[in-house]
Design a protein around this motif. Structure first.
Motif, PDB file in Angstrom:
ATOM      1  N   LEU A 213       0.828  -1.202   0.000  1.00  0.00           N
ATOM      2  CA  LEU A 213       0.000   0.000   0.000  1.00  0.00           C
ATOM      3  C   LEU A 213       0.865   1.257   0.000  1.00  0.00           C
ATOM      4  CD1 LEU A 213      -3.001   0.793   0.067  1.00  0.00           C
ATOM      5  CD2 LEU A 213      -2.905   0.688   2.566  1.00  0.00           C
ATOM      6  N   CYS A 214       1.905   1.276   0.804  1.00  0.00           N
ATOM      7  CA  CYS A 214       2.795   2.442   0.878  1.00  0.00           C
ATOM      8  C   CYS A 214       3.544   2.684  -0.427  1.00  0.00           C
ATOM      9  CB  CYS A 214       3.805   2.261   2.014  1.00  0.00           C
ATOM     10  SG  CYS A 214       3.113   2.411   3.680  1.00  0.00           S
ATOM     11  N   ASN A 215       3.796   1.624  -1.166  1.00  0.00           N
ATOM     12  CA  ASN A 215       4.559   1.758  -2.410  1.00  0.00           C
ATOM     13  C   ASN A 215       3.722   2.212  -3.599  1.00  0.00           C
ATOM     14  OD1 ASN A 215       6.816   0.959  -1.045  1.00  0.00           O
ATOM     15  ND2 ASN A 215       7.130  -0.947  -2.146  1.00  0.00           N
ATOM     16  N   ARG A 216       2.425   2.237  -3.440  1.00  0.00           N
ATOM     17  CA  ARG A 216       1.575   2.693  -4.535  1.00  0.00           C
ATOM     18  C   ARG A 216       1.699   4.206  -4.695  1.00  0.00           C
ATOM     19  NH1 ARG A 216      -1.381  -0.959  -7.922  1.00  0.00           N
ATOM     20  NH2 ARG A 216      -2.384   0.995  -8.534  1.00  0.00           N
ATOM     21  N   PRO A 217       1.891   4.687  -5.927  1.00  0.00           N
ATOM     22  CA  PRO A 217       2.060   6.135  -6.129  1.00  0.00           C
ATOM     23  C   PRO A 217       0.801   6.933  -5.807  1.00  0.00           C
ATOM     24  CG  PRO A 217       1.859   4.989  -8.234  1.00  0.00           C
ATOM     25  CD  PRO A 217       2.003   3.929  -7.181  1.00  0.00           C
ATOM     26  N   GLU A 218      -0.371   6.279  -5.794  1.00  0.00           N
ATOM     27  CA  GLU A 218      -1.616   6.997  -5.493  1.00  0.00           C
ATOM     28  C   GLU A 218      -1.825   7.201  -3.988  1.00  0.00           C
ATOM     29  OE1 GLU A 218      -2.396   3.928  -8.835  1.00  0.00           O
ATOM     30  OE2 GLU A 218      -1.490   3.949  -6.814  1.00  0.00           O
ATOM     31  N   VAL A 219      -0.917   6.656  -3.164  1.00  0.00           N
ATOM     32  CA  VAL A 219      -1.122   6.634  -1.710  1.00  0.00           C
ATOM     33  C   VAL A 219      -0.151   7.557  -0.991  1.00  0.00           C
ATOM     34  CG1 VAL A 219      -1.014   5.163   0.344  1.00  0.00           C
ATOM     35  CG2 VAL A 219      -2.064   4.295  -1.748  1.00  0.00           C
ATOM     36  N   LEU A 220      -0.685   8.298  -0.018  1.00  0.00           N
ATOM     37  CA  LEU A 220       0.153   9.092   0.888  1.00  0.00           C
ATOM     38  C   LEU A 220       0.711   8.144   1.943  1.00  0.00           C
ATOM     39  CD1 LEU A 220      -2.273  12.126   1.300  1.00  0.00           C
ATOM     40  CD2 LEU A 220      -0.056  12.180   0.128  1.00  0.00           C
ATOM     41  N   SER A 221       1.993   7.800   1.813  1.00  0.00           N
ATOM     42  CA  SER A 221       2.561   6.734   2.635  1.00  0.00           C
ATOM     43  C   SER A 221       2.683   7.099   4.109  1.00  0.00           C
ATOM     44  CB  SER A 221       3.932   6.325   2.094  1.00  0.00           C
ATOM     45  OG  SER A 221       4.825   7.422   2.117  1.00  0.00           O
ATOM     46  N   ASP A 222       2.540   8.383   4.435  1.00  0.00           N
ATOM     47  CA  ASP A 222       2.583   8.789   5.844  1.00  0.00           C
ATOM     48  C   ASP A 222       1.184   8.896   6.448  1.00  0.00           C
ATOM     49  OD1 ASP A 222       1.823  10.993   4.366  1.00  0.00           O
ATOM     50  OD2 ASP A 222       2.982  12.422   5.575  1.00  0.00           O
ATOM     51  N   ARG A 223       0.167   8.448   5.700  1.00  0.00           N
ATOM     52  CA  ARG A 223      -1.208   8.464   6.192  1.00  0.00           C
ATOM     53  C   ARG A 223      -1.869   7.118   5.889  1.00  0.00           C
ATOM     54  NH1 ARG A 223      -3.623  14.528   4.878  1.00  0.00           N
ATOM     55  NH2 ARG A 223      -1.714  15.687   5.387  1.00  0.00           N
ATOM     56  N   ILE A 224      -1.457   6.128   6.654  1.00  0.00           N
ATOM     57  CA  ILE A 224      -1.920   4.757   6.449  1.00  0.00           C
ATOM     58  C   ILE A 224      -2.686   4.294   7.691  1.00  0.00           C
ATOM     59  CG2 ILE A 224      -1.240   2.375   5.996  1.00  0.00           C
ATOM     60  CD1 ILE A 224      -0.676   4.213   3.673  1.00  0.00           C
ATOM     61  N   GLY A 225      -3.815   3.634   7.451  1.00  0.00           N
ATOM     62  CA  GLY A 225      -4.602   3.070   8.543  1.00  0.00           C
ATOM     63  C   GLY A 225      -5.028   1.661   8.223  1.00  0.00           C
ATOM     64  N   CYS A 226      -5.634   0.995   9.203  1.00  0.00           N
ATOM     65  CA  CYS A 226      -6.211  -0.323   8.940  1.00  0.00           C
ATOM     66  C   CYS A 226      -7.479  -0.493   9.759  1.00  0.00           C
ATOM     67  CB  CYS A 226      -5.225  -1.453   9.214  1.00  0.00           C
ATOM     68  SG  CYS A 226      -4.884  -1.796  10.958  1.00  0.00           S
ATOM     69  N   TYR A 227      -8.359  -1.344   9.238  1.00  0.00           N
ATOM     70  CA  TYR A 227      -9.652  -1.626   9.867  1.00  0.00           C
ATOM     71  C   TYR A 227      -9.960  -3.106   9.713  1.00  0.00           C
ATOM     72  CZ  TYR A 227     -14.669  -2.414  10.180  1.00  0.00           C
ATOM     73  OH  TYR A 227     -15.896  -2.945  10.503  1.00  0.00           O
ATOM     74  N   GLY A 228     -10.657  -3.671  10.708  1.00  0.00           N
ATOM     75  CA  GLY A 228     -11.135  -5.034  10.569  1.00  0.00           C
ATOM     76  C   GLY A 228     -12.311  -5.303  11.478  1.00  0.00           C
ATOM     77  N   HIS A 229     -13.168  -6.223  11.036  1.00  0.00           N
ATOM     78  CA  HIS A 229     -14.302  -6.683  11.840  1.00  0.00           C
ATOM     79  C   HIS A 229     -14.050  -8.121  12.254  1.00  0.00           C
ATOM     80  CE1 HIS A 229     -18.395  -7.648  13.149  1.00  0.00           C
ATOM     81  NE2 HIS A 229     -18.345  -8.701  12.337  1.00  0.00           N
ATOM     82  N   SER A 230     -14.369  -8.456  13.510  1.00  0.00           N
ATOM     83  CA  SER A 230     -14.259  -9.820  14.029  1.00  0.00           C
ATOM     84  C   SER A 230     -12.805 -10.274  13.941  1.00  0.00           C
ATOM     85  CB  SER A 230     -15.219 -10.737  13.273  1.00  0.00           C
ATOM     86  OG  SER A 230     -15.406 -11.952  13.950  1.00  0.00           O
ATOM     87  N   MET A 231     -12.488 -11.364  13.221  1.00  0.00           N
ATOM     88  CA  MET A 231     -11.086 -11.752  13.083  1.00  0.00           C
ATOM     89  C   MET A 231     -10.268 -10.609  12.510  1.00  0.00           C
ATOM     90  SD  MET A 231      -9.309 -14.830  10.847  1.00  0.00           S
ATOM     91  CE  MET A 231      -9.527 -13.986   9.270  1.00  0.00           C
ATOM     92  N   GLY A 232     -10.877  -9.809  11.640  1.00  0.00           N
ATOM     93  CA  GLY A 232     -10.184  -8.650  11.093  1.00  0.00           C
ATOM     94  C   GLY A 232      -9.808  -7.654  12.169  1.00  0.00           C
ATOM     95  N   SER A 233     -10.651  -7.523  13.198  1.00  0.00           N
ATOM     96  CA  SER A 233     -10.324  -6.660  14.326  1.00  0.00           C
ATOM     97  C   SER A 233      -9.128  -7.222  15.087  1.00  0.00           C
ATOM     98  CB  SER A 233     -11.533  -6.533  15.265  1.00  0.00           C
ATOM     99  OG  SER A 233     -11.207  -5.788  16.421  1.00  0.00           O
ATOM    100  N   THR A 234      -9.146  -8.530  15.328  1.00  0.00           N
ATOM    101  CA  THR A 234      -7.994  -9.170  15.963  1.00  0.00           C
ATOM    102  C   THR A 234      -6.731  -8.906  15.157  1.00  0.00           C
ATOM    103  OG1 THR A 234      -9.339 -10.919  16.959  1.00  0.00           O
ATOM    104  CG2 THR A 234      -7.009 -11.396  16.653  1.00  0.00           C
ATOM    105  N   HIS A 235      -6.824  -9.061  13.855  1.00  0.00           N
ATOM    106  CA  HIS A 235      -5.664  -8.795  13.004  1.00  0.00           C
ATOM    107  C   HIS A 235      -5.184  -7.352  13.155  1.00  0.00           C
ATOM    108  CE1 HIS A 235      -6.256 -12.366  10.006  1.00  0.00           C
ATOM    109  NE2 HIS A 235      -5.683 -12.722  11.135  1.00  0.00           N
ATOM    110  N   ALA A 236      -6.124  -6.427  13.307  1.00  0.00           N
ATOM    111  CA  ALA A 236      -5.756  -5.012  13.422  1.00  0.00           C
ATOM    112  C   ALA A 236      -4.912  -4.748  14.664  1.00  0.00           C
ATOM    113  CB  ALA A 236      -7.013  -4.138  13.420  1.00  0.00           C
ATOM    114  N   TRP A 237      -5.381  -5.255  15.829  1.00  0.00           N
ATOM    115  CA  TRP A 237      -4.587  -4.972  17.037  1.00  0.00           C
ATOM    116  C   TRP A 237      -3.398  -5.910  17.207  1.00  0.00           C
ATOM    117  CZ3 TRP A 237      -4.885  -9.189  20.170  1.00  0.00           C
ATOM    118  CH2 TRP A 237      -6.103  -9.882  20.299  1.00  0.00           C
TER     119      TRP A 237
END
Length: 362
Positions: A213-237
């Motif tokens: 994600l950071c290497n994509r030219p369309e992305v501001l690499s200093d403004r990255i977040g993540c989100y997840g629900h259920s197992m995705g939430s576990t993955h987030a923390w």
């Protein structure tokens, strides 16, 4: 996010998934893994207060299974581009280990380019025993519309990455021998044989996804977040403490403490379990290692997978760590009265506000 599925059906699916993991769990108990000496003694969660954040972070890495290998070159490949109303979906793959790639869907707003980049968000999908679903659900290509969160976020102006977790969708058993939870058990035991946890492997994959994600030219690499629900939430923390490029981490409906798991005889998916971590704390102590970066957690008061009394105690401990780091404002939480294991409109509003405040603000 609107819930278009029957509540009873969802509860049945979740109960069936937890029941099926009872058999899987017996295999884990009998497997027997060699864990480093520093990760074998179990103490109460409060013991973490005696350790510095840096020391706890190193202990966390050790309990997971040790250091990660040197990052693999991404070798990103574009497979297909799907035009949507106001955005496009790129079907891509990128390498994580030699001979192993991660399939993902990348959602990009039409007005976002290399010359006009936007913040990026990785969405970790749920489990729910639905091994045929992975990236496609948050990307809006399949599954429950309640969890088409990648689509909702791209319409908010973010570049959104939705990868498959190991054992899901395109990352099921490539031999076709093992199906559904049997293959997840196989991958869990594969890591156990090597003195590692499945959480270690999932975090390795997520870190490579953040690199992509950071290497994509369309992305501001200093403004990255993540989100997840259920197992995705576990993955987030789980990944948050070990991925400093994440400026904002959000989890929805999953912070099962080991305390609650043992008291209530709960069965959860394998990534929740970090061998030996009870010597240093419980799952809230893992989440607190994200401090002082932004962390927001949503919960349903009636969610049986994260018993709320234990959650409340854990939130107090996380808040205390943020206070110690003079970052109290960077930790927020929301418990919706009467809600179960869902992503409600009120919960989603919390998600949008947190991302906006931490990724869109200058």
């Amino acid at each position: 996010m609107k819930n278009n599925l029957n509540h009873g059906a969802r509860r049945h699916n979740r109960r069936a998934f937890l029941k099926s993991n009872a058999i899987i769990g017996l295999g884990a108990i009998s497997a027997g893994v060699m864990i480093s000496e520093s990760c074998t003694t179990q103490n109460k969660p409060g013991s973490s207060e005696k350790n510095s954040s840096e020391d706890l972070l190193s202990r966390y890495q050790e309990c997971l299974g040790g250091p990660f290998p040197e990052p693999q070159p991404l070798n990103q490949k574009l497979r297909e581009t799907i035009k949507k109303d106001g955005y496009r979906i790129e079907s891509i793959t990128y390498d994580v280990l030699p001979g192993e790639s991660i399939p993902a869907l990348l959602l990009i707003p039409d007005n976002v380019t290399a010359g006009n980049p936007a913040p990026g968000i990785a969405v970790w999908h749920q489990h729910n025993g639905e091994y045929h679903l992975g990236k496609s659900e948050p990307a809006g290509q399949a599954g429950n519309p309640m969890h088409h969160t990648g689509v909702a976020l791209v319409k908010e102006g973010y570049v959104v990455l939705c990868p498959d977790s190991l054992c899901f969708e395109e990352r099921q058993d490539p031999t076709g021998i093992l199906k559904r939870g049997d293959y997840e058990r196989f991958e869990f035991l594969y890591q156990v044989e090597r003195g590692r946890s499945l959480a270690w492997k999932d975090i390795l994959d997520m870190k490579q996804s953040i690199t992509m994600l950071c290497n994509r030219p369309e992305v501001l690499s200093d403004r990255i977040g993540c989100y997840g629900h259920s197992m995705g939430s576990t993955h987030a923390w789980l990944v948050g403490p070990l991925e400093p490029r994440l400026k904002c981490v959000i989890g929805n409906c999953c912070l099962p403490t080991y305390e609650a798991i043992e008291q209530n005889h709960l069965l959860h998916c394998f990534p929740n379990f970090v061998p030996g971590w009870l010597k240093y704390g419980d799952t809230p102590e893992i989440a607190s290692l994200i401090a002082p970066r932004a962390l927001h957690l949503n919960f349903g008061e009636k969610d049986s997978g994260s018993p709320i009394d234990s959650v409340r105690r854990g939130l107090i401990r996380i808040a205390e760590i943020y206070k110690q780091k003079n970052a109290s404002a960077n930790f927020t939480s929301f418990i919706e009265p009467g809600a179960e294991h869902v992503l409600s409109d009120a919960m989603w509003q919390q998600v949008k506000e947190c991302f906006s405040n931490n990724l869109k603000s200058a």
